[in-house]
Design an enzyme around this catalytic site. Structure first.
Site, PDB file in Angstrom:
ATOM      1  N   ARG A  22      34.547  11.815  31.327  1.00  0.00           N
ATOM      2  CA  ARG A  22      33.461  11.913  32.304  1.00  0.00           C
ATOM      3  C   ARG A  22      33.416  13.335  32.854  1.00  0.00           C
ATOM      4  O   ARG A  22      32.359  13.899  33.101  1.00  0.00           O
ATOM      5  CB  ARG A  22      33.637  10.887  33.437  1.00  0.00           C
ATOM      6  CG  ARG A  22      32.628  11.108  34.557  1.00  0.00           C
ATOM      7  CD  ARG A  22      32.449   9.954  35.540  1.00  0.00           C
ATOM      8  NE  ARG A  22      33.584   9.093  35.747  1.00  0.00           N
ATOM      9  CZ  ARG A  22      34.675   9.427  36.464  1.00  0.00           C
ATOM     10  NH1 ARG A  22      34.756  10.603  37.039  1.00  0.00           N
ATOM     11  NH2 ARG A  22      35.677   8.584  36.581  1.00  0.00           N
ATOM     12  N   ASP A  70      10.963  22.144  37.646  1.00  0.00           N
ATOM     13  CA  ASP A  70      11.087  21.227  36.515  1.00  0.00           C
ATOM     14  C   ASP A  70      10.383  21.914  35.338  1.00  0.00           C
ATOM     15  O   ASP A  70       9.164  22.028  35.310  1.00  0.00           O
ATOM     16  CB  ASP A  70      10.430  19.885  36.870  1.00  0.00           C
ATOM     17  CG  ASP A  70      10.583  18.841  35.766  1.00  0.00           C
ATOM     18  OD1 ASP A  70      10.705  19.232  34.593  1.00  0.00           O
ATOM     19  OD2 ASP A  70      10.564  17.638  36.084  1.00  0.00           O
TER      20      ASP A  70
END
Ligand SMILES: *Cc1c(COP(=O)(O)O)cnc(C)c1O
Length: 382
Positions: free
Chosen positions: A48, A172
């Site tokens: 992770r 974005d």
């Protein structure tokens, strides 16, 4: 060695595998790494936290966006979620009102519940910031080109209009891809991508990424990546690494086909309006020509009469353009923002920004442009 874009796309962050010489970065399909003694390891402890396949992609993305740090997430939304977690109760965000539906939803339905205020306004006019920006403003959130109206936001001017505010400018960059536009070079603090789209490029993976230069922002994003755990798996990471190797070649063709199709639509008698920044009469054309390398392969158009049933006929009669959500793959897609990607935005809100019932969005793929034009022509003749 400083590399130009095409070279970075293929080489940045990647070296032949040191143990075998494999030229492609291996898919390190492992959850943990052996330690010689507690704490004695090769920089990898648990997958992770770190994975070598992911590290290669993160270095590559940082290079493509001219950033210093990149972090990959299990989706574009998970990447956006990690950025929104930089906010605290009482903070304010000013976002452009022509926003990806999922971004609007996570802001208004998730983060607004934690006492964060979201203000939506048209940031294609950067001076609109001035009436809302104050000492509580922590983030300015923009997309450019916007989805689905293809309006253009001047990143440099937006940064200027922020004055001496300490807010972060987030861009974005999904629609442009790093090949066409590098927001960090224009004053943005954070860039976010849905790698599901042009970066992956083959409609076979869902992923997101955050890229920045500021080490303190990077530290926090990395903390959320590990602590909240929305990490992509190594096989998905491999697919994006491979997709990026042809990003520049694909984008050139997306742009070329986009221009030809926009020109066809402008001249079609049934078409009312075409939203494509490559057209000289598009209100953002000059800014796009300045801040983007080319104009991309995304566009929207409306039909004369603005009738949903007419739009439905077109949407269900194309053969090469597949009716589907998403964008940025090699295959052409057609979509209906009002009922698909933007269904979560109330009708009144969406119509204010131009998402009317006859609006049709195209993600122009890299097939033969003449075939694509013929396909649209026959669908518009139904
Ligand atoms: C698709 C998209 C997202 C969300 O990304 P996912 O990978 O679908 O989670 C965010 N922003 C824009 C502009 C998008 O097109």
């Amino acid at each position: 060695m400083t590399m130009k874009f095409a070279t970075k796309a293929i080489h940045a962050g990647q070296e032949p595998d040191p143990s075998t010489g494999a030229i492609m970065t291996p898919i390190y399909q492992t959850s943990t790494y052996v330690q010689a003694a507690p704490g004695q390891h090769k920089g990898y402890e648990y997958a992770r936290t770190q994975n070598p396949t992911r590290t290669a992609l993160e270095k590559n993305l940082a290079a493509l966006e001219n950033g210093d740090f990149a972090y990959c997430f299990g989706s574009g939304m998970a990447a956006i979620d990690s950025i929104a977690k930089l906010l605290l109760p009482g903070d304010e965000v000013i976002a452009t009102n022509d926003l990806y539906g999922g971004s609007y939803r996570i802001f208004t339905k998730v983060f607004a519940r934690y006492g964060i205020k979201f203000i939506f306004t048209d940031l294609s006019q950067p001076e609109n910031l001035k009436q809302f920006i104050n000492e509580k403003t922590r983030m300015i959130w923009v997309e450019t080109p916007t989805n689905p109206m293809m309006s253009i936001i001047d990143i440099k001017e937006t940064k200027k209009a922020m004055g001496n505010s300490k807010a972060h400018l987030v861009v974005d960059n999904t629609f442009a891809s790093p090949y066409l536009q590098n927001p960090l070079d224009l004053g943005a603090d954070i860039v976010v991508h849905s790698a599901t789209k042009y970066l992956g490029g083959h409609s076979d993976v869902v992923m997101g990424a955050v890229i920045c230069k500021d080490p303190s922002i990077a530290e926090q994003i990395k903390f959320y990546q590990n602590s909240c755990g929305a990490v992509p798996g190594p096989h998905d990471v491999f697919l994006v690494l491979r997709g990026i190797k042809t990003l520049h070649v694909r984008m050139d063709r997306h742009c070329e086909n986009g221009m030809r199709i926009a020109t066809f639509l402008v001249n079609h008698p049934r078409v009312e309006k075409v939203y494509f920044p490559g057209l000289p009469n598009h209100p953002g054309h000059e800014i796009a020509a300045k801040q983007m390398k080319k104009f991309g392969g995304m566009m929207s158009f409306t039909l004369k009469g603005n009738n949903y049933d007419d739009a439905l006929k077109v949407l269900t009669h194309t053969h090469l353009f597949s009716l589907a959500e998403s964008l940025g793959g090699v295959e052409s897609l057609i979509g209906h923002p009002a009922s698909m990607t933007h269904a979560s935005i109330p009708k009144e809100e969406r119509e204010k920004t131009g998402v009317v019932d006859s609006l049709i969005r195209l993600s122009v793929g890299i097939e033969d442009a003449e075939d694509l034009i013929q396909d649209l022509a026959q669908a518009l003749a139904q």
